[in-house]
Design an enzyme around this catalytic site. Structure first.
Site, PDB file in Angstrom:
ATOM      1  N   LYS A 181      21.512  -6.598 -25.492  1.00  0.00           N
ATOM      2  CA  LYS A 181      20.680  -6.158 -24.330  1.00  0.00           C
ATOM      3  C   LYS A 181      21.666  -6.536 -22.999  1.00  0.00           C
ATOM      4  O   LYS A 181      21.910  -7.895 -22.967  1.00  0.00           O
ATOM      5  CB  LYS A 181      19.467  -6.866 -24.497  1.00  0.00           C
ATOM      6  CG  LYS A 181      18.478  -6.014 -25.057  1.00  0.00           C
ATOM      7  CD  LYS A 181      16.821  -6.598 -24.946  1.00  0.00           C
ATOM      8  CE  LYS A 181      15.909  -5.798 -25.470  1.00  0.00           C
ATOM      9  NZ  LYS A 181      14.534  -6.125 -25.233  1.00  0.00           N
ATOM     10  N   GLU A 223      13.493 -20.864 -26.501  1.00  0.00           N
ATOM     11  CA  GLU A 223      13.823 -19.583 -27.240  1.00  0.00           C
ATOM     12  C   GLU A 223      13.814 -19.825 -28.869  1.00  0.00           C
ATOM     13  O   GLU A 223      13.534 -19.079 -29.568  1.00  0.00           O
ATOM     14  CB  GLU A 223      14.948 -18.977 -26.750  1.00  0.00           C
ATOM     15  CG  GLU A 223      15.050 -18.373 -25.305  1.00  0.00           C
ATOM     16  CD  GLU A 223      14.208 -16.899 -25.107  1.00  0.00           C
ATOM     17  OE1 GLU A 223      13.889 -16.494 -26.157  1.00  0.00           O
ATOM     18  OE2 GLU A 223      14.357 -16.345 -24.131  1.00  0.00           O
ATOM     19  N   ASN A 252       9.813 -10.422 -27.197  1.00  0.00           N
ATOM     20  CA  ASN A 252       9.446 -10.589 -25.689  1.00  0.00           C
ATOM     21  C   ASN A 252       8.150 -11.523 -25.564  1.00  0.00           C
ATOM     22  O   ASN A 252       7.688 -11.559 -24.694  1.00  0.00           O
ATOM     23  CB  ASN A 252       9.197  -9.415 -25.042  1.00  0.00           C
ATOM     24  CG  ASN A 252      10.148  -8.475 -25.041  1.00  0.00           C
ATOM     25  OD1 ASN A 252      11.418  -8.759 -24.669  1.00  0.00           O
ATOM     26  ND2 ASN A 252      10.324  -7.154 -25.278  1.00  0.00           N
ATOM     27  N   HIS A 271       7.755 -13.391 -22.428  1.00  0.00           N
ATOM     28  CA  HIS A 271       8.585 -12.909 -21.474  1.00  0.00           C
ATOM     29  C   HIS A 271       7.847 -12.107 -20.201  1.00  0.00           C
ATOM     30  O   HIS A 271       8.445 -12.119 -18.981  1.00  0.00           O
ATOM     31  CB  HIS A 271       9.999 -12.108 -22.092  1.00  0.00           C
ATOM     32  CG  HIS A 271      10.820 -12.799 -22.771  1.00  0.00           C
ATOM     33  ND1 HIS A 271      10.402 -13.764 -23.759  1.00  0.00           N
ATOM     34  CD2 HIS A 271      12.140 -13.108 -22.547  1.00  0.00           C
ATOM     35  CE1 HIS A 271      11.500 -14.403 -24.348  1.00  0.00           C
ATOM     36  NE2 HIS A 271      12.459 -14.061 -23.524  1.00  0.00           N
ATOM     37  N   HIS A 318       9.120 -13.417 -16.671  1.00  0.00           N
ATOM     38  CA  HIS A 318       9.970 -12.766 -15.753  1.00  0.00           C
ATOM     39  C   HIS A 318       9.052 -12.580 -14.401  1.00  0.00           C
ATOM     40  O   HIS A 318       9.774 -12.573 -13.481  1.00  0.00           O
ATOM     41  CB  HIS A 318      10.198 -11.315 -16.291  1.00  0.00           C
ATOM     42  CG  HIS A 318      11.267 -11.398 -17.579  1.00  0.00           C
ATOM     43  ND1 HIS A 318      11.424 -10.098 -18.300  1.00  0.00           N
ATOM     44  CD2 HIS A 318      11.994 -12.210 -18.008  1.00  0.00           C
ATOM     45  CE1 HIS A 318      12.143 -10.450 -19.201  1.00  0.00           C
ATOM     46  NE2 HIS A 318      12.676 -11.666 -19.041  1.00  0.00           N
ATOM     47  N   HIS A 343      15.353 -19.712 -16.796  1.00  0.00           N
ATOM     48  CA  HIS A 343      14.726 -18.633 -17.887  1.00  0.00           C
ATOM     49  C   HIS A 343      13.865 -19.357 -18.961  1.00  0.00           C
ATOM     50  O   HIS A 343      12.901 -18.755 -19.163  1.00  0.00           O
ATOM     51  CB  HIS A 343      15.889 -17.705 -18.266  1.00  0.00           C
ATOM     52  CG  HIS A 343      15.130 -16.542 -19.232  1.00  0.00           C
ATOM     53  ND1 HIS A 343      14.401 -15.677 -18.735  1.00  0.00           N
ATOM     54  CD2 HIS A 343      15.612 -16.374 -20.519  1.00  0.00           C
ATOM     55  CE1 HIS A 343      14.083 -14.892 -19.769  1.00  0.00           C
ATOM     56  NE2 HIS A 343      14.677 -15.347 -20.961  1.00  0.00           N
TER      57      HIS A 343
END
Length: 366
Positions: A143, A185, A246, A249, A253, A267
């Protein structure tokens, strides 16, 4: 040294994990037989620490490498720097057999990968991730994207690297805050479908972040294997399996966008908060036990990650509006990754905006 193969039809590649890979990079890249100039994209911070080692390795392997140094930070993942890097590469010379090397964290990897995907309609690139977050997540899976005024990662492509070199040695130069952001993560993989791994994270997270090399290597390797399985099963997020990655996310985001990608929230920090929100929403909907949501929040807090949104992100309606621009919106509805408990994540396409608004309102009052 560990090699994990990302198994894709005709486009499989290896993720090498271990110390000393930066010094081996030239030989490993030369084995891929690039033609012409090797274009190395990096940022000023990483360049000061690691660029010379990479250039020396390339020279020793008979490769001509030209560095392209960009400013550090999320702001470089933009239209203007996409144009800037593209023009620099074109000016330095490029052909279809050329290759781009992304030496940096997720920002450089995403930007350089997107340039590679569009340069001459697609040329090869190599990822050399220099942050923990990039090593366990963004460098693997193909990605690539840039941010826009409308939101994060809304313009991009699926473009797999030819090789990923995750040198654990470069992590020694990272600030603790960056390491913690990467840990979000790592823990996410346990929260999705591996409760035993999340328990391992609870037991070993602080020691791994404090510098235990064996634990850190184990965390990176396990995370890359977990992502490899998902990417091999659903490379382009067509079946919904990859969408599970995700978790946290959609909320994260929106928080980053609300702050204008100003660096106030890394992030990984946004993902940690987003995972807490996903569990809170799941509890509100009667899907997950409160005890699991409390466990998630306790683990992130224990390793030093934020669990609540910072000031300045706006109100519930503003965040909900940002989520409506998320690339996972389908038929006008926001697609969430929710959970029935730790290790039991699933994709939800029918969540009422009123329930999300109520959860956000409660969270922002804390």
């Amino acid at each position: 040294m560990t090699d994990v193969t990302i198994a894709l039809d005709g486009r499989s590649y290896d993720v090498a994990i271990g110390r000393g890979l930066l010094e081996e990079a030239g030989a490993r890249i030369a084995a891929l037989k690039p033609k012409g100039v090797l274009h190395v994209a990096t940022d000023a911070t990483v360049a000061d620490l690691h660029l010379q080692a990479l250039l020396a390795s390339c020279e020793a392997a008979g490769l001509r490498a030209v560095p392209h140094i960009l400013p550090p930070g999320e702001a470089s993942k933009s239209w203007s720097f996409y144009e800037d890097l593209s023009e620099r590469i074109l000016a330095a010379g490029v052909e279809r057999g050329s290759m781009i090397v992304a030496l940096g964290g997720g920002v450089i990897g995403d930007l350089a990968g997107f340039v590679a995907a569009t340069m001459l309609r697609g040329i090869d690139f190599v990822q050399i991730p220099t942050t923990l977050l990039a090593q366990v997540d963004s460098s693997v899976g193909g990605k690539v994207a840039i941010d826009t005024k409308a939101g994060k990662n809304l313009v991009g492509a699926f473009w797999q690297p030819r090789l990923v070199l995750a040198d654990l040695g470069v992590l020694d130069s990272l600030p603790l805050r960056e390491l913690r952001a990467g840990w979000a993560e790592i823990a996410k993989y346990g929260l999705i479908d591996d409760p035993a791994f999340f328990a391992w994270c609870e037991a070993n997270g602080k020691a791994a972040l404090a510098g235990d090399d064996a634990l850190r290597a184990q965390a990176v390797a396990h995370s890359v294997r977990a992502k490899a399985r998902v990417v091999a099963a659903d490379e382009r997020e067509s079946s919904g399996v990859r969408a599970l990655l995700n978790l946290g996310h959609t909320f994260g985001h929106a928080l980053e966008s609300a702050l204008g990608f100003d660096g106030q929230l890394l992030h990984g920090e946004a993902v940690a908060i987003g995972c807490c929100m996903a569990f809170d929403l799941s509890v509100r909907l009667g899907l997950a036990p409160l005890e699991d949501a409390q466990r998630v929040r306790a683990h992130f807090a224990n390793v030093g990650l934020p669990t609540e949104p910072p000031a300045g992100v706006g109100d519930a309606d503003a965040l909900l509006a940002l989520m409506q621009t998320d690339k996972k919106v389908a038929d006008g509805r926001i697609v969430f990754v929710l959970t029935r408990g730790i290790g039991r994540a699933f994709v939800a396409r029918d969540v009422s905006p009123d329930d999300v608004r109520a959860m956000l309102g409660d969270t922002l009052k804390k």
